[in-house]
Write a protein that holds these residues in place. Structure first.
Motif, short mmCIF file in Angstrom:
data_model
loop_
_atom_site.label_atom_id
_atom_site.label_comp_id
_atom_site.label_asym_id
_atom_site.label_seq_id
_atom_site.Cartn_x
_atom_site.Cartn_y
_atom_site.Cartn_z
N THR A 3 0.87 -1.17 0.00
CA THR A 3 0.00 0.00 0.00
C THR A 3 0.90 1.21 0.00
N ASN A 4 0.66 2.13 -0.89
CA ASN A 4 1.49 3.32 -1.01
C ASN A 4 2.95 2.94 -0.84
N GLU A 5 3.55 3.24 0.32
CA GLU A 5 4.95 2.92 0.54
C GLU A 5 5.12 1.81 1.58
N GLN A 6 4.05 1.21 2.03
CA GLN A 6 4.08 0.25 3.12
C GLN A 6 3.86 -1.16 2.59
N THR A 7 4.73 -2.09 2.98
CA THR A 7 4.55 -3.49 2.63
C THR A 7 3.81 -4.18 3.76
N VAL A 8 2.79 -4.93 3.40
CA VAL A 8 2.01 -5.65 4.40
C VAL A 8 2.46 -7.11 4.36
N THR A 9 2.88 -7.61 5.51
CA THR A 9 3.37 -8.97 5.59
C THR A 9 2.76 -9.67 6.79
N GLY A 10 3.10 -10.94 6.94
CA GLY A 10 2.71 -11.70 8.12
C GLY A 10 1.21 -11.82 8.28
N GLU A 11 0.77 -11.65 9.51
CA GLU A 11 -0.63 -11.85 9.87
C GLU A 11 -1.57 -10.94 9.08
N ARG A 12 -1.19 -9.70 8.91
CA ARG A 12 -2.05 -8.76 8.17
C ARG A 12 -2.20 -9.19 6.72
N ALA A 13 -1.11 -9.63 6.11
CA ALA A 13 -1.18 -10.12 4.73
C ALA A 13 -2.06 -11.36 4.65
N ASP A 14 -1.96 -12.23 5.65
CA ASP A 14 -2.80 -13.43 5.68
C ASP A 14 -4.29 -13.06 5.77
N ILE A 15 -4.61 -12.12 6.64
CA ILE A 15 -6.01 -11.70 6.80
C ILE A 15 -6.51 -11.10 5.48
N THR A 114 -12.23 -1.42 4.61
CA THR A 114 -11.90 -2.45 5.59
C THR A 114 -10.46 -2.91 5.42
N ASP A 115 -10.03 -3.10 4.18
CA ASP A 115 -8.64 -3.52 3.93
C ASP A 115 -7.66 -2.52 4.51
N GLU A 116 -7.96 -1.24 4.39
CA GLU A 116 -7.07 -0.22 4.96
C GLU A 116 -7.03 -0.34 6.49
N LEU A 117 -8.15 -0.68 7.10
CA LEU A 117 -8.17 -0.89 8.55
C LEU A 117 -7.33 -2.11 8.93
N VAL A 118 -7.40 -3.17 8.14
CA VAL A 118 -6.57 -4.35 8.41
C VAL A 118 -5.10 -3.94 8.39
N ARG A 119 -4.73 -3.07 7.47
CA ARG A 119 -3.33 -2.64 7.35
C ARG A 119 -2.88 -1.75 8.50
N THR A 120 -3.82 -1.04 9.14
CA THR A 120 -3.41 0.04 10.04
C THR A 120 -3.85 -0.09 11.50
N LEU A 121 -4.92 -0.76 11.80
CA LEU A 121 -5.40 -0.80 13.19
C LEU A 121 -4.55 -1.75 14.04
N ASP A 122 -4.52 -1.48 15.32
CA ASP A 122 -3.87 -2.38 16.28
C ASP A 122 -4.76 -3.61 16.43
N LEU A 123 -4.27 -4.75 16.01
CA LEU A 123 -5.08 -5.97 16.01
C LEU A 123 -5.39 -6.47 17.42
N ASP A 124 -4.66 -6.00 18.41
CA ASP A 124 -4.87 -6.46 19.79
C ASP A 124 -5.85 -5.59 20.58
N THR A 125 -6.25 -4.46 20.02
CA THR A 125 -7.25 -3.62 20.70
C THR A 125 -8.55 -4.42 20.79
N ALA A 126 -9.21 -4.32 21.94
CA ALA A 126 -10.44 -5.06 22.15
C ALA A 126 -11.56 -4.12 22.60
N TYR A 127 -12.77 -4.45 22.15
CA TYR A 127 -13.96 -3.69 22.53
C TYR A 127 -15.02 -4.66 23.01
#
Length: 175
Positions: A3-15, A114-127
């Motif tokens: 995305t733009n200048e950011q490479t998405v890898t690992g868990e985020r890429a899997d999701i 949603t894809d942008e949120l997968v790339r950027t949000l803290d996956l451990d935040t809980a509500y």
């Protein structure tokens, strides 16, 4: 995936890959259908191919808002009036003025957000999940679990759509 200048890898890429695959199956099921065909109920259920895409879009948008800490309802906020029930039922079919192309375009916009949120949000935040008759109070979901839930919802409804499509004209998404 980049995305733009950011490479998405690992868990985020899997999701992103997993969610993208199931979105593809759902969209593919509608390929080549007319608006009338997309609104046919070929089984005893109320479901239509166009309505399922519309429903999945609505659900994904709701959960994406939840993953951002928005859109959480207050306990007892929903009364099941005839209008609320009609609105719920209209999620599962194309209504006056809606087209399959329009529903698919809206789905693409929601998916991109949603894809942008997968790339950027803290996956451990809980509500805390909103109160519901099937949900005990005090249950929290991480953002990660929300994205997995969106994927599961998409996959489940892609299967429903595949059954409907096969009933309409024999086309199958896979096989």
């Amino acid at each position: 995936m980049t995305t733009n200048e950011q490479t998405v890898t690992g868990e985020r890429a899997d999701i992103l890959e997993f969610l993208g695959k199931h979105r593809y199956f759902l969209r593919h099921t509608a390929q080549g259908l007319t608006d009338d065909q997309a609104n046919i109920r070929p089984t005893v259920s109320e479901l239509t191919v166009g309505g399922l895409i519309k429903h999945v879009s609505t659900v994904e948008q709701h959960w994406a808002e939840f993953a951002q800490g928005k859109g959480r309802s207050t306990p007892g906020a929903t009364e099941y009036t005839p209008e609320v029930i009609a609105e719920w039922q209209n999620q599962f079919r194309l209504v006056e003025g809606e087209t399959l192309a329009g529903v698919l375009a809206e789905y693409e916009k929601i998916a991109a957000a949603t894809d942008e949120l997968v790339r950027t949000l803290d996956l451990d935040t809980a509500y805390e999940l909103p109160a519901a008759p099937w949900q005990p109070p005090g249950v929290f979901w991480t953002v990660r679990r929300v994205f997995l839930h969106i994927t599961a919802e998409t996959a489940q409804h892609a299967g429903h759509a595949d059954i409907l499509r096969e009933s309409i004209d024999g086309q199958k998404t896979m096989g």
